[in-house]
Write a protein that holds these residues in place. Structure first.
Motif, mmCIF file in Angstrom:
data_model
loop_
_atom_site.group_PDB
_atom_site.id
_atom_site.type_symbol
_atom_site.label_atom_id
_atom_site.label_comp_id
_atom_site.label_asym_id
_atom_site.label_seq_id
_atom_site.Cartn_x
_atom_site.Cartn_y
_atom_site.Cartn_z
ATOM 1 N N ILE A 98 69.170 79.043 -31.667
ATOM 2 C CA ILE A 98 68.704 78.836 -30.283
ATOM 3 C C ILE A 98 68.998 77.391 -29.934
ATOM 4 C CG2 ILE A 98 66.738 78.824 -28.711
ATOM 5 C CD1 ILE A 98 65.465 80.969 -30.492
ATOM 6 N N PHE A 99 69.991 77.185 -29.085
ATOM 7 C CA PHE A 99 70.418 75.835 -28.734
ATOM 8 C C PHE A 99 69.473 75.236 -27.701
ATOM 9 C CE2 PHE A 99 73.020 72.567 -26.750
ATOM 10 C CZ PHE A 99 73.635 71.978 -27.849
ATOM 11 N N LYS A 100 68.938 74.059 -28.005
ATOM 12 C CA LYS A 100 68.051 73.355 -27.073
ATOM 13 C C LYS A 100 68.930 72.509 -26.156
ATOM 14 C CE LYS A 100 64.220 74.849 -28.825
ATOM 15 N NZ LYS A 100 63.427 75.807 -28.073
ATOM 16 N N ALA A 125 77.010 63.373 -29.620
ATOM 17 C CA ALA A 125 77.358 62.866 -28.307
ATOM 18 C C ALA A 125 76.107 62.608 -27.464
ATOM 19 C CB ALA A 125 78.214 63.901 -27.587
ATOM 20 N N ARG A 126 75.083 63.451 -27.641
ATOM 21 C CA ARG A 126 73.908 63.296 -26.758
ATOM 22 C C ARG A 126 73.115 62.040 -27.090
ATOM 23 N NH1 ARG A 126 74.909 68.692 -27.356
ATOM 24 N NH2 ARG A 126 73.826 68.699 -29.348
ATOM 25 N N GLY A 127 73.256 61.553 -28.322
ATOM 26 C CA GLY A 127 72.609 60.292 -28.681
ATOM 27 C C GLY A 127 73.199 59.105 -27.928
ATOM 28 N N ASP A 136 69.349 63.265 -29.853
ATOM 29 C CA ASP A 136 68.546 64.160 -29.002
ATOM 30 C C ASP A 136 67.631 65.051 -29.820
ATOM 31 O OD1 ASP A 136 70.812 65.637 -29.963
ATOM 32 O OD2 ASP A 136 70.525 67.113 -28.377
ATOM 33 N N LEU A 137 68.089 65.467 -31.023
ATOM 34 C CA LEU A 137 67.342 66.521 -31.710
ATOM 35 C C LEU A 137 67.417 66.404 -33.220
ATOM 36 C CD1 LEU A 137 67.168 70.173 -30.630
ATOM 37 C CD2 LEU A 137 68.062 69.740 -32.916
ATOM 38 N N LEU A 138 66.281 66.590 -33.865
ATOM 39 C CA LEU A 138 66.215 66.634 -35.334
ATOM 40 C C LEU A 138 66.089 68.100 -35.746
ATOM 41 C CD1 LEU A 138 65.817 65.176 -38.121
ATOM 42 C CD2 LEU A 138 63.364 65.251 -37.660
ATOM 43 N N ALA A 139 67.118 68.617 -36.429
ATOM 44 C CA ALA A 139 67.057 70.005 -36.919
ATOM 45 C C ALA A 139 66.867 69.936 -38.432
ATOM 46 C CB ALA A 139 68.306 70.764 -36.492
ATOM 47 N N THR A 140 67.930 70.127 -39.221
ATOM 48 C CA THR A 140 67.778 70.062 -40.679
ATOM 49 C C THR A 140 67.718 68.619 -41.183
ATOM 50 O OG1 THR A 140 70.149 69.992 -41.078
ATOM 51 C CG2 THR A 140 69.158 72.179 -40.928
ATOM 52 N N GLY A 141 68.112 67.677 -40.329
ATOM 53 C CA GLY A 141 68.036 66.259 -40.713
ATOM 54 C C GLY A 141 69.314 65.709 -41.323
ATOM 55 N N GLY A 142 70.306 66.573 -41.553
ATOM 56 C CA GLY A 142 71.544 66.114 -42.201
ATOM 57 C C GLY A 142 72.259 65.022 -41.415
HETATM 58 P P1 AMP Z 1 70.777 68.458 -38.050
HETATM 59 O O1 AMP Z 1 71.819 67.634 -38.721
HETATM 60 O O2 AMP Z 1 70.652 69.845 -38.602
HETATM 61 O O3 AMP Z 1 69.435 67.752 -37.980
HETATM 62 O O4 AMP Z 1 71.270 68.681 -36.560
HETATM 63 C C1 AMP Z 1 71.111 67.690 -35.630
HETATM 64 C C2 AMP Z 1 72.316 67.540 -34.739
HETATM 65 O O5 AMP Z 1 72.867 68.779 -34.339
HETATM 66 C C3 AMP Z 1 71.907 66.821 -33.476
HETATM 67 O O6 AMP Z 1 72.931 65.889 -33.141
HETATM 68 C C4 AMP Z 1 71.773 67.907 -32.438
HETATM 69 O O7 AMP Z 1 72.321 67.505 -31.219
HETATM 70 C C5 AMP Z 1 72.531 69.107 -32.998
HETATM 71 N N1 AMP Z 1 71.700 70.341 -33.070
HETATM 72 C C6 AMP Z 1 71.325 70.996 -34.191
HETATM 73 N N2 AMP Z 1 70.617 72.096 -33.907
HETATM 74 C C7 AMP Z 1 70.499 72.134 -32.569
HETATM 75 C C8 AMP Z 1 69.837 73.018 -31.657
HETATM 76 N N3 AMP Z 1 69.167 74.103 -32.064
HETATM 77 N N4 AMP Z 1 69.916 72.734 -30.333
HETATM 78 C C9 AMP Z 1 70.591 71.630 -29.906
HETATM 79 N N5 AMP Z 1 71.224 70.782 -30.703
HETATM 80 C C10 AMP Z 1 71.193 71.005 -32.022
#
Ligand code: AMP
Length: 194
Positions: free
Chosen positions: A42-44, A80-82, A142-148
Protein backbone atom coordinates in the motif's frame (compact mmCIF):
# COMPACT_ATOMS: atom_id res chain seq x y z
CA UNK A 1 9.44 29.51 27.25
CA UNK A 2 6.84 31.96 26.08
CA UNK A 3 4.32 33.98 28.04
CA UNK A 4 2.17 34.76 25.02
CA UNK A 5 -0.81 32.30 25.13
CA UNK A 6 -1.32 32.37 21.34
CA UNK A 7 2.37 31.68 20.70
CA UNK A 8 2.37 28.94 23.36
CA UNK A 9 -0.60 27.23 21.70
CA UNK A 10 1.05 27.48 18.27
CA UNK A 11 4.25 26.04 19.73
CA UNK A 12 2.50 23.07 21.36
CA UNK A 13 0.63 22.32 18.12
CA UNK A 14 4.01 21.87 16.45
CA UNK A 15 5.53 19.70 19.18
CA UNK A 16 5.96 15.95 18.78
CA UNK A 17 4.19 13.65 19.36
CA UNK A 18 1.28 15.24 17.50
CA UNK A 19 -2.18 15.16 19.05
CA UNK A 20 -4.49 12.42 17.71
CA UNK A 21 -6.52 15.15 16.06
CA UNK A 22 -3.52 16.63 14.21
CA UNK A 23 -2.12 13.24 13.31
CA UNK A 24 -5.49 11.99 11.97
CA UNK A 25 -5.87 15.17 9.92
CA UNK A 26 -2.37 14.81 8.45
CA UNK A 27 -3.08 11.13 7.69
CA UNK A 28 -6.25 12.19 5.85
CA UNK A 29 -4.14 14.28 3.45
CA UNK A 30 -2.03 11.25 2.41
CA UNK A 31 -3.50 8.97 -0.24
CA UNK A 32 -3.25 5.16 -0.13
CA UNK A 33 -2.49 3.54 -3.49
CA UNK A 34 -2.99 -0.23 -3.21
CA UNK A 35 -0.67 -2.60 -5.09
CA UNK A 36 1.89 0.08 -6.07
CA UNK A 37 4.65 -0.42 -7.14
CA UNK A 38 4.02 -4.15 -6.56
CA UNK A 39 1.03 -6.30 -5.55
CA UNK A 40 0.55 -6.29 -1.77
CA UNK A 41 2.19 -2.89 -1.13
CA UNK A 42 0.00 0.00 0.00
CA UNK A 43 1.86 3.04 -1.28
CA UNK A 44 1.55 6.12 0.95
CA UNK A 45 1.28 8.86 -1.67
CA UNK A 46 2.32 12.21 -0.16
CA UNK A 47 1.71 14.19 -3.36
CA UNK A 48 -1.77 14.93 -1.95
CA UNK A 49 -0.22 16.27 1.27
CA UNK A 50 2.26 18.39 -0.71
CA UNK A 51 -0.58 19.81 -2.81
CA UNK A 52 -2.46 20.94 0.32
CA UNK A 53 -0.79 24.21 1.37
CA UNK A 54 -2.00 23.99 4.98
CA UNK A 55 -0.89 20.39 5.48
CA UNK A 56 2.43 20.94 3.67
CA UNK A 57 3.26 24.01 5.75
CA UNK A 58 2.20 22.30 8.97
CA UNK A 59 4.32 19.18 8.31
CA UNK A 60 7.36 21.31 7.43
CA UNK A 61 6.85 23.54 10.48
CA UNK A 62 6.71 20.51 12.82
CA UNK A 63 9.91 19.08 11.32
CA UNK A 64 11.64 22.49 11.53
CA UNK A 65 10.69 23.04 15.17
CA UNK A 66 11.96 19.58 16.06
CA UNK A 67 15.30 20.11 14.31
CA UNK A 68 15.79 23.82 15.17
CA UNK A 69 17.34 23.34 18.66
CA UNK A 70 19.72 20.63 17.47
CA UNK A 71 22.33 22.97 16.02
CA UNK A 72 22.88 21.11 12.79
CA UNK A 73 24.78 22.60 9.88
CA UNK A 74 23.06 20.69 7.09
CA UNK A 75 19.80 18.97 6.25
CA UNK A 76 20.39 15.76 4.29
CA UNK A 77 17.53 14.48 2.11
CA UNK A 78 17.15 11.06 0.50
CA UNK A 79 16.07 10.92 -3.18
CA UNK A 80 13.42 11.67 -4.21
CA UNK A 81 10.73 12.76 -1.75
CA UNK A 82 13.36 13.51 0.88
CA UNK A 83 14.58 16.25 -1.49
CA UNK A 84 11.21 17.99 -1.46
CA UNK A 85 10.99 17.98 2.33
CA UNK A 86 14.66 18.43 3.14
CA UNK A 87 15.26 21.43 0.91
CA UNK A 88 12.29 23.33 2.35
CA UNK A 89 13.37 22.49 5.91
CA UNK A 90 16.93 23.61 5.11
CA UNK A 91 15.69 26.89 3.60
CA UNK A 92 13.45 27.58 6.60
CA UNK A 93 16.20 26.89 9.11
CA UNK A 94 18.86 28.76 7.14
CA UNK A 95 20.92 25.60 6.67
CA UNK A 96 22.53 24.04 3.64
CA UNK A 97 20.99 21.04 1.87
CA UNK A 98 22.82 17.83 0.94
CA UNK A 99 21.33 15.18 -1.38
CA UNK A 100 21.74 11.42 -0.99
CA UNK A 101 21.04 9.93 -4.39
CA UNK A 102 20.44 6.68 -6.23
CA UNK A 103 23.48 5.32 -8.10
CA UNK A 104 25.29 7.21 -10.87
CA UNK A 105 23.42 10.51 -10.49
CA UNK A 106 25.97 12.56 -8.55
CA UNK A 107 28.65 14.13 -10.75
CA UNK A 108 31.59 14.33 -8.33
CA UNK A 109 33.44 11.56 -6.42
CA UNK A 110 31.05 9.58 -4.22
CA UNK A 111 30.91 7.36 -1.19
CA UNK A 112 28.38 4.52 -1.57
CA UNK A 113 26.53 2.01 0.59
CA UNK A 114 24.50 -0.94 -0.69
CA UNK A 115 21.67 -2.55 1.24
CA UNK A 116 19.39 -5.56 0.87
CA UNK A 117 15.90 -5.33 -0.52
CA UNK A 118 13.29 -8.10 -0.48
CA UNK A 119 14.63 -9.09 -3.90
CA UNK A 120 18.16 -7.92 -4.69
CA UNK A 121 20.04 -4.88 -3.44
CA UNK A 122 19.97 -1.13 -3.78
CA UNK A 123 22.67 1.52 -3.39
CA UNK A 124 22.73 5.11 -2.15
CA UNK A 125 25.48 7.64 -2.82
CA UNK A 126 26.72 10.94 -1.43
CA UNK A 127 29.47 13.28 -2.59
CA UNK A 128 32.66 12.45 -0.70
CA UNK A 129 33.16 16.09 0.22
CA UNK A 130 29.52 16.78 1.14
CA UNK A 131 30.17 16.83 4.88
CA UNK A 132 33.38 17.33 6.83
CA UNK A 133 34.30 15.16 9.80
CA UNK A 134 32.40 16.16 12.93
CA UNK A 135 29.77 18.33 11.19
CA UNK A 136 26.27 17.90 12.59
CA UNK A 137 23.44 17.02 10.21
CA UNK A 138 19.77 16.06 10.24
CA UNK A 139 18.60 13.32 7.88
CA UNK A 140 15.06 13.42 6.43
CA UNK A 141 12.90 11.26 4.19
CA UNK A 142 9.17 10.95 3.61
CA UNK A 143 8.66 7.46 5.00
CA UNK A 144 10.25 4.83 7.23
CA UNK A 145 9.25 1.31 6.12
CA UNK A 146 11.75 -1.52 6.74
CA UNK A 147 14.48 1.03 7.54
CA UNK A 148 16.96 -0.22 4.93
CA UNK A 149 17.16 3.08 3.05
CA UNK A 150 17.57 5.32 6.09
CA UNK A 151 20.07 2.90 7.68
CA UNK A 152 22.16 2.97 4.49
CA UNK A 153 21.95 6.78 4.37
CA UNK A 154 23.08 6.90 8.00
CA UNK A 155 26.03 4.62 7.19
CA UNK A 156 27.04 6.96 4.34
CA UNK A 157 27.06 9.93 6.71
CA UNK A 158 28.97 7.89 9.28
CA UNK A 159 31.60 7.04 6.63
CA UNK A 160 32.14 10.76 6.04
CA UNK A 161 32.48 11.31 9.78
CA UNK A 162 29.29 13.36 10.10
CA UNK A 163 27.49 13.51 13.41
CA UNK A 164 23.83 12.65 12.75
CA UNK A 165 21.70 14.55 15.28
CA UNK A 166 18.33 13.20 14.16
CA UNK A 167 16.58 11.08 11.52
CA UNK A 168 13.06 12.24 10.67
CA UNK A 169 10.12 11.11 8.56
CA UNK A 170 6.58 12.28 7.91
CA UNK A 171 5.29 8.71 8.00
CA UNK A 172 6.39 5.58 9.83
CA UNK A 173 5.03 2.13 9.01
CA UNK A 174 5.57 0.96 12.59
CA UNK A 175 4.39 -2.57 11.82
CA UNK A 176 7.51 -3.05 9.68
CA UNK A 177 9.81 -2.30 12.64
CA UNK A 178 12.13 0.00 10.69
CA UNK A 179 13.20 1.67 13.94
CA UNK A 180 15.11 -1.48 14.85
CA UNK A 181 17.54 -0.67 12.02
CA UNK A 182 18.07 2.91 13.21
CA UNK A 183 21.16 3.70 15.31
CA UNK A 184 20.32 3.36 19.00
CA UNK A 185 21.93 6.60 20.13
CA UNK A 186 20.33 8.87 17.53
CA UNK A 187 17.00 10.71 17.83
CA UNK A 188 14.43 9.25 15.39
CA UNK A 189 11.08 10.96 14.82
CA UNK A 190 7.99 10.67 12.65
CA UNK A 191 4.89 12.84 12.43
CA UNK A 192 2.44 10.01 11.87
CA UNK A 193 2.57 6.28 12.43
CA UNK A 194 0.63 3.28 11.15
P1 AMP B 1 12.57 1.26 3.57
O1 AMP B 1 13.98 1.26 3.08
O2 AMP B 1 11.90 -0.08 3.50
O3 AMP B 1 12.44 1.90 4.94
O4 AMP B 1 11.74 2.16 2.55
C1 AMP B 1 11.80 3.52 2.64
C2 AMP B 1 11.89 4.18 1.29
O5 AMP B 1 11.04 3.59 0.33
C3 AMP B 1 11.45 5.62 1.42
O6 AMP B 1 12.33 6.42 0.63
C4 AMP B 1 10.04 5.65 0.89
O7 AMP B 1 9.83 6.77 0.09
C5 AMP B 1 9.88 4.36 0.08
N1 AMP B 1 8.73 3.53 0.52
C6 AMP B 1 8.79 2.30 1.07
N2 AMP B 1 7.56 1.81 1.32
C7 AMP B 1 6.69 2.77 0.96
C8 AMP B 1 5.27 2.88 1.00
N3 AMP B 1 4.48 1.89 1.46
N4 AMP B 1 4.71 4.03 0.55
C9 AMP B 1 5.50 5.04 0.09
N5 AMP B 1 6.82 4.99 0.02
C10 AMP B 1 7.43 3.88 0.44
Amino acid sequence: MTTNPTAAKAQSELALPLSTEKSDWLKSTIRDIPDFPKPGIIFKDITTLLKDPVAFKYAIDVICEHIRPMNVEYIVGIEARGFILGSVVAYNLNKGFIPIRKPNKLPHKVEKVSYDLEYGTDTVEIHMDAVAKGQRVALVDDLLATGGTAAAAYKLLEKLGAEVATIGFITELAFLDGRKKMPKDVDVFSLISY
